[in-house]
Design an enzyme around this catalytic site. Sequence first.
Site, PDB file in Angstrom:
ATOM      1  N   HIS A 125      50.870  26.599  22.465  1.00 46.03           N
ATOM      2  CA  HIS A 125      50.878  27.644  23.495  1.00 46.03           C
ATOM      3  C   HIS A 125      51.883  27.324  24.601  1.00 46.03           C
ATOM      4  CE1 HIS A 125      47.698  30.351  22.099  1.00 46.03           C
ATOM      5  NE2 HIS A 125      47.177  29.275  21.550  1.00 46.03           N
ATOM      6  N   HIS A 183      43.868  15.441  14.194  1.00 49.88           N
ATOM      7  CA  HIS A 183      43.912  15.001  15.587  1.00 49.88           C
ATOM      8  C   HIS A 183      42.714  15.513  16.367  1.00 49.88           C
ATOM      9  CE1 HIS A 183      45.171  14.653  19.792  1.00 49.88           C
ATOM     10  NE2 HIS A 183      45.982  13.704  19.384  1.00 49.88           N
ATOM     11  N   GLU A 213      39.862  13.495  18.172  1.00 50.26           N
ATOM     12  CA  GLU A 213      39.525  13.979  19.513  1.00 50.26           C
ATOM     13  C   GLU A 213      38.831  15.336  19.514  1.00 50.26           C
ATOM     14  OE1 GLU A 213      42.966  13.881  22.018  1.00 50.26           O
ATOM     15  OE2 GLU A 213      43.479  11.812  21.493  1.00 50.26           O
ATOM     16  N   HIS A 245      48.144   7.353  15.419  1.00 50.26           N
ATOM     17  CA  HIS A 245      46.748   7.625  15.071  1.00 50.26           C
ATOM     18  C   HIS A 245      46.430   7.148  13.657  1.00 50.26           C
ATOM     19  CE1 HIS A 245      45.401   9.655  18.631  1.00 50.26           C
ATOM     20  NE2 HIS A 245      46.365  10.558  18.571  1.00 50.26           N
TER      21      HIS A 245
END
Length: 297
Positions: A125, A183, A213, A245
Site C-alpha cells: 500500500h 512473514h 509475525e 527469517h
Amino acid sequence: MPKTKTVFQLVILVSLCLFLSPGAWAHGHAHGHKKPDKRGILLVAFGSSYPQAQASFENIEARVKKAFPQVPVRWAYTSRIIRHKLNEKGKHYDSTAMALAKMMDEGFTHVAVQSLHTIPGAEFHDLRSIVTGFESMSCGFEKILLGYPLLSAPQDLVAVRDAMLNTIPEERKAGEAVIFMGHGTHHPSNAFYQAMAHSFQQEDPNVYVGTVEGSPSLEDILDRIEDKGTDTAYLMPFMSVAGDHVRNDMAGPGADSWKSILADKGIRTEAVLKGTAEYNTIADIWLDHLQDVFSHL
C-alpha cells in the site's frame, strides 16, 4: 541517469513536476514537444542483504527479461534498512521514489511497476501511494501502472497452492509434515495466509502454513502435528527470498527457531533454503501480473 546527477537534482526535478500546471504540460504537447514513447519496467521488492537471497531476484529478472526482451528493467528495494546495509557493502539500490525519479529523468514515458511482495500488505500500500503520486505529476510519465503482488485474487490462491505443492521435495514420505513459513502481518491482508493454510489443508492435511509475525503461528500448528504423531517435518519458505527469517527464524541454530522448537518436540526437520521466487512456476505468477499491467500501458 548519468552518475553526476545528484539526489538534490532529482528532488528538484520531481518538485518542478509537482508544481507545473497541467495547462503548461498540455501547451508543450500542442507545440509538438511530446516525448517519443519509451517503456520500462520497475521491479520492487522488500530486499535482502543476504547474498544467497539474490538467487530469487536473479531468477525473477531473468524471467522478466525473457518475456520483455526489448524493455529496460530497473530495481527498487522498499526497505531503508536493507538499502543501508547493502550500501555499506558497496552495493547501491534505490528506493521506489528515487528509482522512478531516475526513470523520469531518463525519459521513460510508460512504466509498469511490479510488486514482488507476497501479499498486498502495508509495504504494497505504501508502494501504491508512491505510484499514485507519480501518476498525478503533470509533467511526469504519460502512464504508470502497478502490478499486484503474488496473492491478490482468489485465482492466485489456487495457482500459488498448486505451484507450491509441486516444490515439495520428492523424498517426502506420506504422513510427513510440510510447514511453509510466511512473514505474517498485523495488516488485514494477513487473511491471505489463513486462506492459503485452508487451501493447502483441502489438498493435503499434512501441509501447513505458519507465519513469523501473524496468524497462523507455529504454535497454532504444533498441537495438530503432535496429535497425528508426526515425526518428520519439512520446513520451507513462503517468502520470495531465503533471507534472514528463513536462515535464522526458520532453520537457524537458536533456541527459538522453528527447527529448534520442533526438535524439542521430538520432530526431525528437513529445511529447504529456497525462496519462492527461485521456482519458475511461482515466479511466473508475478510475471502474469506484470504482463497484465504492461498490456495496458
